[in-house]
Write a protein that holds these residues in place. Structure first.
Motif, PDB file in Angstrom:
ATOM      1  N   PHE A   1       0.877  -0.920   0.046  1.00  0.00           N
ATOM      2  CA  PHE A   1       0.689  -0.111  -0.108  1.00  0.00           C
ATOM      3  C   PHE A   1       1.201   1.113   0.017  1.00  0.00           C
ATOM      4  N   LEU A   2       0.698   2.409  -0.833  1.00  0.00           N
ATOM      5  CA  LEU A   2       1.735   3.094  -0.920  1.00  0.00           C
ATOM      6  C   LEU A   2       0.224   4.352  -1.298  1.00  0.00           C
ATOM      7  N   ASP A   3       0.852   4.985   0.409  1.00  0.00           N
ATOM      8  CA  ASP A   3       0.231   6.224   0.528  1.00  0.00           C
ATOM      9  C   ASP A   3       0.690   7.569  -0.403  1.00  0.00           C
ATOM     10  N   LEU A   4      -0.065   7.945  -1.347  1.00  0.00           N
ATOM     11  CA  LEU A   4       1.166   9.186  -2.088  1.00  0.00           C
ATOM     12  C   LEU A   4       0.581  10.425  -2.179  1.00  0.00           C
ATOM     13  N   SER A   5      -0.267  10.598  -1.387  1.00  0.00           N
ATOM     14  CA  SER A   5      -0.539  11.869  -0.514  1.00  0.00           C
ATOM     15  C   SER A   5       0.810  12.677  -0.255  1.00  0.00           C
ATOM     16  N   GLY A   6       0.625  13.525  -0.888  1.00  0.00           N
ATOM     17  CA  GLY A   6       2.310  14.626  -0.627  1.00  0.00           C
ATOM     18  C   GLY A   6       3.193  14.095  -1.316  1.00  0.00           C
ATOM     19  N   ALA A   7       3.467  12.938  -1.926  1.00  0.00           N
ATOM     20  CA  ALA A   7       4.393  12.373  -2.959  1.00  0.00           C
ATOM     21  C   ALA A   7       4.921  14.245  -3.871  1.00  0.00           C
ATOM     22  N   ALA A   8       5.602  14.394  -4.060  1.00  0.00           N
ATOM     23  CA  ALA A   8       6.220  15.154  -4.883  1.00  0.00           C
ATOM     24  C   ALA A   8       6.539  14.655  -6.107  1.00  0.00           C
ATOM     25  N   ALA A   9       6.670  13.417  -6.457  1.00  0.00           N
ATOM     26  CA  ALA A   9       6.856  12.645  -7.829  1.00  0.00           C
ATOM     27  C   ALA A   9       6.327  11.585  -7.559  1.00  0.00           C
ATOM     28  N   PRO A  10       4.511  11.535  -7.592  1.00  0.00           N
ATOM     29  CA  PRO A  10       4.389   9.574  -7.539  1.00  0.00           C
ATOM     30  C   PRO A  10       4.080   8.988  -9.027  1.00  0.00           C
ATOM     31  N   ILE A  11       4.101   9.590 -10.309  1.00  0.00           N
ATOM     32  CA  ILE A  11       4.400   8.285 -11.096  1.00  0.00           C
ATOM     33  C   ILE A  11       5.990   7.957 -10.285  1.00  0.00           C
ATOM     34  N   ALA A  12       7.123   8.646 -10.253  1.00  0.00           N
ATOM     35  CA  ALA A  12       8.527   8.024 -10.125  1.00  0.00           C
ATOM     36  C   ALA A  12       8.098   6.986  -9.048  1.00  0.00           C
ATOM     37  N   GLU A  13       7.611   7.726  -7.845  1.00  0.00           N
ATOM     38  CA  GLU A  13       7.339   6.468  -6.886  1.00  0.00           C
ATOM     39  C   GLU A  13       6.754   5.268  -7.125  1.00  0.00           C
ATOM     40  N   VAL A  14       5.468   5.126  -7.594  1.00  0.00           N
ATOM     41  CA  VAL A  14       5.262   4.266  -7.792  1.00  0.00           C
ATOM     42  C   VAL A  14       5.952   3.205  -9.357  1.00  0.00           C
ATOM     43  N   SER A  15       6.278   3.936  -9.900  1.00  0.00           N
ATOM     44  CA  SER A  15       7.875   3.097 -11.015  1.00  0.00           C
ATOM     45  C   SER A  15       8.775   2.476  -9.939  1.00  0.00           C
ATOM     46  N   ALA A  16       9.507   3.090  -9.224  1.00  0.00           N
ATOM     47  CA  ALA A  16      10.283   2.445  -7.969  1.00  0.00           C
ATOM     48  C   ALA A  16       9.972   0.929  -7.174  1.00  0.00           C
ATOM     49  N   ALA A  17       8.920   1.705  -6.621  1.00  0.00           N
ATOM     50  CA  ALA A  17       8.119   0.509  -6.161  1.00  0.00           C
ATOM     51  C   ALA A  17       8.199  -0.580  -6.475  1.00  0.00           C
ATOM     52  N   ARG A  18       7.341  -0.994  -7.861  1.00  0.00           N
ATOM     53  CA  ARG A  18       7.751  -1.715  -8.905  1.00  0.00           C
ATOM     54  C   ARG A  18       9.024  -2.336  -9.362  1.00  0.00           C
ATOM     55  N   THR A  19       9.522  -1.706  -9.587  1.00  0.00           N
ATOM     56  CA  THR A  19      10.053  -2.444  -9.546  1.00  0.00           C
ATOM     57  C   THR A  19      11.901  -3.423  -8.903  1.00  0.00           C
ATOM     58  N   VAL A  20      11.499  -2.855  -7.899  1.00  0.00           N
ATOM     59  CA  VAL A  20      12.324  -3.093  -6.514  1.00  0.00           C
ATOM     60  C   VAL A  20      11.300  -4.553  -6.314  1.00  0.00           C
ATOM     61  N   GLY A  21       9.827  -4.124  -6.198  1.00  0.00           N
ATOM     62  CA  GLY A  21       9.301  -5.399  -4.990  1.00  0.00           C
ATOM     63  C   GLY A  21       8.275  -6.360  -6.340  1.00  0.00           C
ATOM     64  N   GLY A  22       8.736  -6.059  -8.144  1.00  0.00           N
ATOM     65  CA  GLY A  22       8.335  -7.086  -8.635  1.00  0.00           C
ATOM     66  C   GLY A  22       7.479  -7.478  -9.066  1.00  0.00           C
ATOM     67  N   ARG A  23       6.988  -8.156 -10.387  1.00  0.00           N
ATOM     68  CA  ARG A  23       5.683  -8.469 -11.025  1.00  0.00           C
ATOM     69  C   ARG A  23       4.356  -8.871  -9.788  1.00  0.00           C
ATOM     70  N   ASP A  24       5.653 -10.248  -8.599  1.00  0.00           N
ATOM     71  CA  ASP A  24       4.718 -10.940  -8.255  1.00  0.00           C
ATOM     72  C   ASP A  24       3.783  -9.787  -7.078  1.00  0.00           C
ATOM     73  N   MET A  25       4.176  -8.697  -6.966  1.00  0.00           N
ATOM     74  CA  MET A  25       3.827  -8.053  -5.867  1.00  0.00           C
ATOM     75  C   MET A  25       2.533  -7.167  -6.395  1.00  0.00           C
TER      76      MET A  25
END
Ligand SMILES: Nc1ncnc2c1ncn2[C@@H]1O[C@H](COP(=O)(O)OP(=O)(O)OP(=O)(O)O)[C@@H](O)[C@H]1O
Ligand SMILES: [Mg+2]
Length: 402
Positions: free
Chosen positions: A67-91
């Protein structure tokens, strides 16, 4: 699963639990509340920042859901992308935020989020995203939809319900496949009674109002018997007809097929309004046959019905185990008449049947030494096929969903 890396054997863990990057306590309370209500059993690990959460993943934590709360995130798209890269496809990655804009939503999905919820999310919305893939996964080459196996007795009282309940139990408990057992005899059905459970409410109402049917309704209306077995049944008053909308059956079966690998339907004989819609969705049909003259006549008539209304389904004839004084037709004559051999012949075992009824348990659970258990297993492996005879690993099931 083990991987050999740099000469060392490393064990890859199955994804489990929830990792949450949250900004407030209220959200955590709500998350824990839904996990508790839905009896999901997830541990929740909370971090205040995405960096800290990703560090946990790099250190070996393998959450099934982030679960990723993006409220207040300066770069939400980049955050999601980083989470996907590190978490992998199964997450599974679910973002939360305050921006109510469809373009933003689409951007998040293309960056790797599986879903986006507006803050504060409702309990229902949280329950849907938290739903466990192990309970819903299926992969069977049919667009990911589960199999629908319809059980019909060629005569009354010959053990059709007993056979349906037993097969559902074996699919769920021995093959570990998510299984839904549905009793469509809304007034006089005995599935719930056989399993000593309250049928719960809602099914009749939903079958009269298809708009009520969705994943949330199904979760609420089904009775959980075991981790893999859910029951959907009713006990409508004999004084009240239920005006079943065939469209509702269609929708119900579609929702169930999305959630379960096997949907076992106990279908009453006779032209109930639901019958045509159920037969249209059936992938398998099991006719439980009484080896009497009347049984032969009705088996042949039901075979015709299935040819017309369920031509896509595979048909299995099963010789009933209930004794009958009317059993006058020899086995070879019967098979000649139907043009089809019995897939299984169930033994007459009144002792086990009585013990099961008294204990409110399915026959396989009380009949461990009876030949009837072997015969039921034989039927189940004919239905589920050798490929599904072994339980799949949870990792495999999880992968198949995402
Ligand atoms: N193999 C068996 N040997 C002996 N008795 C059995 C066997 N299988 C089922 N029975 C008993 O037969 C009775 C009828 O079984 P069941 O309710 O499953 O039949 P049914 O075909 O679903 O009946 P209905 O037409 O009323 O729906 C029950 O009492 C059950 O315990
Ligand atoms: Mg029955």
């Amino acid at each position: 699963m083990s991987l050999v890396q740099n000469g060392a054997v490393e064990t890859r863990r199955e994804p489990e639990g929830v990792l949450a990057v949250l900004q407030d306590e209220t959200m955590l309370d709500r998350l824990n509340g839904v996990i508790h209500e839905q009896r999901l059993g997830d541990d929740v690990v909370v971090e205040a920042t995405l960096d800290a959460a990703l560090r946990r993943i790099r250190e070996g934590l393998a959450p099934r859901l982030l679960f990723l709360d993006l409220s207040g995130a300066a770069a939400p798209i980049a955050e999601v992308s980083a989470a996907r890269t590190v978490g992998g496809r199964d997450m599974k990655l679910v973002a939360l935020g305050n921006v109510n804009d469809v373009t933003h939503f689409r951007d998040l999905l293309s960056a790797g989020a599986n879903d986006y919820l507006l803050k504060p999310p409702s309990r229902e919305a949280l329950a849907v995203v938290l739903e466990k893939p192990a309970q819903t996964a299926n992969e069977n080459g049919d667009g990911g939809l589960g199999h629908v196996v319809v059980f019909i007795g060629s005569r009354g009282g010959i053990g059709a319900t007993t056979t349906a309940v037993s097969c559902a139990w074996l699919l769920a408990e021995e093959q570990h496949l998510p299984t839904a057992l549905v009793d469509l005899d809304l007034h006089f059905g005995t599935v719930a009674l056989t399993l000593d459970t309250d049928p719960g409410g809602g099914l009749c109402e939903a079958l009269e109002q298809p708009s009520r049917i969705d994943g949330i309704f199904i979760d609420a209306a089904m009775v959980k018997m075991t981790e893999h077995l859910r029951v959907l049944a009713a006990e409508a008053s004999p004084a009240e007809p239920v005006a079943v909308d065939p469209g509702a059956i269609d929708m119900l079966l579609y929702e169930l097929r999305r959630k379960f690998r096997w949907i076992v339907v106990d279908l009453p004989r006779g032209a109930v309004p639901a019958q045509r819609a159920v037969l249209a969705a059936a992938t398998h049909a099991v006719l439980v046959c009484e080896r009497s003259l009347a049984g032969l006549r009705d088996t042949i008539r039901l075979q015709t019905l299935l040819r017309e209304q369920a031509p896509q389904s595979s048909l299995f004839l099963v010789e009933a185990g209930t004794a009958s004084e009317r059993a006058l037709v020899s086995r070879s004559e019967f098979e000649k008449g139907t043009g089809k051999a019995f897939q299984a012949s169930l033994s007459y075992d009144p002792k086990s049947a009585g013990a099961a009824a008294n204990a409110g348990q399915p026959l396989p659970q009380v009949a461990s030494r009876s030949p009837v258990l072997r015969e039921l297993r034989q039927l189940v492996s004919a239905l589920a096929g050798p490929a599904e005879a072994k339980p799949k690993s949870r990792l495999f099931a999880l992968r198949s969903l995402w």
